[in-house]
Write an enzyme that holds these catalytic residues in place. Structure first.
Site, short mmCIF file in Angstrom:
data_model
loop_
_atom_site.label_atom_id
_atom_site.label_comp_id
_atom_site.label_asym_id
_atom_site.label_seq_id
_atom_site.Cartn_x
_atom_site.Cartn_y
_atom_site.Cartn_z
N HIS A 69 0.70 0.22 8.34
CA HIS A 69 1.96 -0.50 8.14
C HIS A 69 2.92 -0.06 9.24
O HIS A 69 3.32 1.11 9.30
CB HIS A 69 2.55 -0.20 6.75
CG HIS A 69 1.79 -0.88 5.65
ND1 HIS A 69 1.62 -0.30 4.42
CD2 HIS A 69 1.17 -2.09 5.62
CE1 HIS A 69 0.91 -1.15 3.65
NE2 HIS A 69 0.63 -2.22 4.36
N ARG A 71 6.06 -0.32 10.24
CA ARG A 71 7.41 0.26 10.17
C ARG A 71 7.43 1.69 9.66
O ARG A 71 8.47 2.35 9.68
CB ARG A 71 8.29 -0.60 9.27
CG ARG A 71 7.85 -0.62 7.81
CD ARG A 71 8.61 -1.67 7.03
NE ARG A 71 8.10 -1.82 5.67
CZ ARG A 71 8.43 -2.82 4.85
NH1 ARG A 71 9.28 -3.73 5.25
NH2 ARG A 71 7.92 -2.88 3.65
N ARG A 127 6.10 -4.99 8.88
CA ARG A 127 5.07 -4.24 8.16
C ARG A 127 3.64 -4.69 8.49
O ARG A 127 2.71 -3.89 8.53
CB ARG A 127 5.33 -4.46 6.65
CG ARG A 127 4.21 -4.09 5.70
CD ARG A 127 4.65 -4.45 4.28
NE ARG A 127 3.58 -4.45 3.29
CZ ARG A 127 3.30 -3.39 2.51
NH1 ARG A 127 3.98 -2.27 2.64
NH2 ARG A 127 2.35 -3.47 1.62
N ASN A 142 -3.17 -3.56 4.64
CA ASN A 142 -3.64 -2.73 3.53
C ASN A 142 -3.83 -3.54 2.24
O ASN A 142 -3.86 -2.99 1.15
CB ASN A 142 -2.70 -1.55 3.28
CG ASN A 142 -3.43 -0.38 2.65
OD1 ASN A 142 -4.63 -0.18 2.91
ND2 ASN A 142 -2.76 0.37 1.79
N ARG A 143 -3.99 -4.86 2.41
CA ARG A 143 -4.44 -5.74 1.31
C ARG A 143 -5.62 -6.57 1.78
O ARG A 143 -6.01 -7.51 1.13
CB ARG A 143 -3.31 -6.68 0.86
CG ARG A 143 -2.05 -6.00 0.35
CD ARG A 143 -2.27 -5.31 -0.99
NE ARG A 143 -1.01 -4.75 -1.49
CZ ARG A 143 -0.48 -3.59 -1.10
NH1 ARG A 143 -1.12 -2.83 -0.20
NH2 ARG A 143 0.66 -3.15 -1.60
N HIS A 195 0.85 6.68 4.98
CA HIS A 195 1.93 5.69 4.84
C HIS A 195 3.24 6.43 4.63
O HIS A 195 3.29 7.64 4.54
CB HIS A 195 1.69 4.83 3.58
CG HIS A 195 0.50 3.95 3.66
ND1 HIS A 195 0.58 2.60 3.85
CD2 HIS A 195 -0.83 4.22 3.56
CE1 HIS A 195 -0.62 2.07 3.87
NE2 HIS A 195 -1.51 3.03 3.71
N SER A 196 4.32 5.65 4.52
CA SER A 196 5.56 6.18 3.98
C SER A 196 6.22 5.03 3.23
O SER A 196 5.91 3.86 3.48
CB SER A 196 6.48 6.70 5.08
OG SER A 196 7.05 5.65 5.83
N TYR A 197 7.10 5.32 2.28
CA TYR A 197 7.53 6.63 1.91
C TYR A 197 7.37 6.77 0.40
O TYR A 197 7.17 5.74 -0.27
CB TYR A 197 9.02 6.84 2.28
CG TYR A 197 9.92 5.75 1.71
CD1 TYR A 197 10.53 5.92 0.46
CD2 TYR A 197 10.10 4.55 2.38
CE1 TYR A 197 11.33 4.91 -0.07
CE2 TYR A 197 10.88 3.54 1.84
CZ TYR A 197 11.50 3.73 0.62
OH TYR A 197 12.25 2.72 0.07
N TYR A 247 1.71 1.51 -7.75
CA TYR A 247 1.57 0.15 -8.29
C TYR A 247 0.14 -0.33 -8.04
O TYR A 247 -0.60 0.24 -7.24
CB TYR A 247 2.56 -0.83 -7.65
CG TYR A 247 2.75 -0.68 -6.15
CD1 TYR A 247 1.69 -0.84 -5.26
CD2 TYR A 247 4.01 -0.36 -5.62
CE1 TYR A 247 1.87 -0.71 -3.90
CE2 TYR A 247 4.19 -0.21 -4.24
CZ TYR A 247 3.12 -0.39 -3.40
OH TYR A 247 3.29 -0.24 -2.04
ZN LIG Z 1 2.35 1.53 3.84
#
Ligand SMILES: [Zn+2]
Length: 308
Positions: A69, A71, A127, A142-143, A195-197, A247
């Site tokens: 991702h 950003r 993103r 990441n999907r 990743h963050s955050y 999630y």
């Molecule tokens: Zn991420």
């Protein structure tokens, strides 16, 4: 740019990061090799650095990646800091020496080069990838992995930030990483996608709240990592399964590497912070993040090594 001139306390452009990869490979040529996983949608190299000690002992692989991702700048910065520290200290710091004795390290600082470049040139909050499949640009990389793809916690709307893509592995960057991991699959036993955050050390599953058969050990490894991480600066992380702790998200990297590539210890880690700065984490937190996360890795590596 020479590796020695690289400022680990600053965020860097893709070009600077790729120069750093090249310079570290030159400086430590006896223990490193560069691999080019693929070219991105817009034709940029997707570079990785393999760190492997010269000893003859057979070792499993451990994969660390950031920047899926775009950003989430702290992810590449933390991965780079850790790799730099390992390389600069593998001869002097017993813990770094131990890391190289236990595993071969596959380091991929920026999995989504086009998106990362775009966050520097046009839109800091971008993103997704920069591919064109529909009304809007980009897919959530990441999907996009081929594991329970787009079942839940992902969108079929090309304009959504969680767009899963027109089909699984539609993104050359994601497909490239997956294919590369498959060629090494007998070898790799640890995988972390940074990743963050939110400060979370997360294991599968992302697609369901049910827990996989290896959850107890996966989560114990995460717990060890969080405890060691916290000891450095007092930074608190939580651990648990992706779907339960953050999630439901299907088609994510750790679900695929665990289920399809057989990498038992697969994680998604959300780095600093918990929301004060969010994606815009100040650069003065890069080195503290790198130092604490590296101790998390040291603890996790030991756990995995002893619980294969
Ligand atoms: Zn991420």
């Amino acid at each position: 740019m020479e590796g020695d001139d690289f400022d680990y306390g600053k965020y860097h452009t893709l070009e600077e990061i790729n120069d750093w990869v090249q310079s570290m490979a030159m400086k430590y040529k006896t223990i490193t090799t560069i691999f080019n996983i693929t070219n991105s949608y817009e034709g940029r190299p997707l570079l990785g650095l393999k760190i492997s000690s010269q000893s003859e002992i057979e070792r499993k692989g451990f994969w660390l990646e950031g920047g899926i991702h775009s950003r989430e700048w702290i992810a590449p910065a933390t991965v780079i800091y850790m790799a730099g520290y390992i390389l600069d200290h593998y001869n002097s710091d017993p813990e770094m020496m131990a890391l190289l004795d236990m595993f071969d390290w596959y380091i991929v600082p920026v999995v989504n080069p086009d998106g990362y470049e775009y966050t520097w040139s046009k839109d800091r909050m971008w993103r997704k990838t920069r591919s064109r499949h529909g009304a809007c640009i980009g897919v959530d990389p990441n999907r996009n992995w081929d594991m329970e793809w787009c079942k839940s916690g992902a969108s079929k709307d090309p304009c959504s930030d969680e767009y899963c893509g027109p089909f699984a592995f539609s993104e050359v960057e994601v497909k490239g990483v997956a294919d590369y991991i498959m060629t090494q699959t007998k070898n790799i036993t640890g995988f972390i996608d940074f990743h963050s955050y939110s400060q979370l050390w997360m294991s599968p599953w992302g697609y369901t709240k049910e827990l996989p058969t290896d959850f107890k050990q996966q989560d114990e490894g995460g717990m060890e990592a969080c405890a060691a991480l916290e000891r450095v600066n007092g930074t608190k992380y939580e651990h648990g399964s992706i779907a339960n702790i953050i999630y439901i998200a299907s088609g994510s990297s750790a679900d695929w590497t665990y289920a399809k590539a057989g990498i038992k210890y697969s994680y998604g880690v959300e780095l600093r912070d918990t929301g004060k700065y969010g994606f815009l984490l100040p650069a003065d937190q890069i080195i503290p993040s790198g130092q604490e996360t590296l101790q998390g890795i040291v603890a996790l590596a030991k756990y995995i090594y002893n619980n294969k």
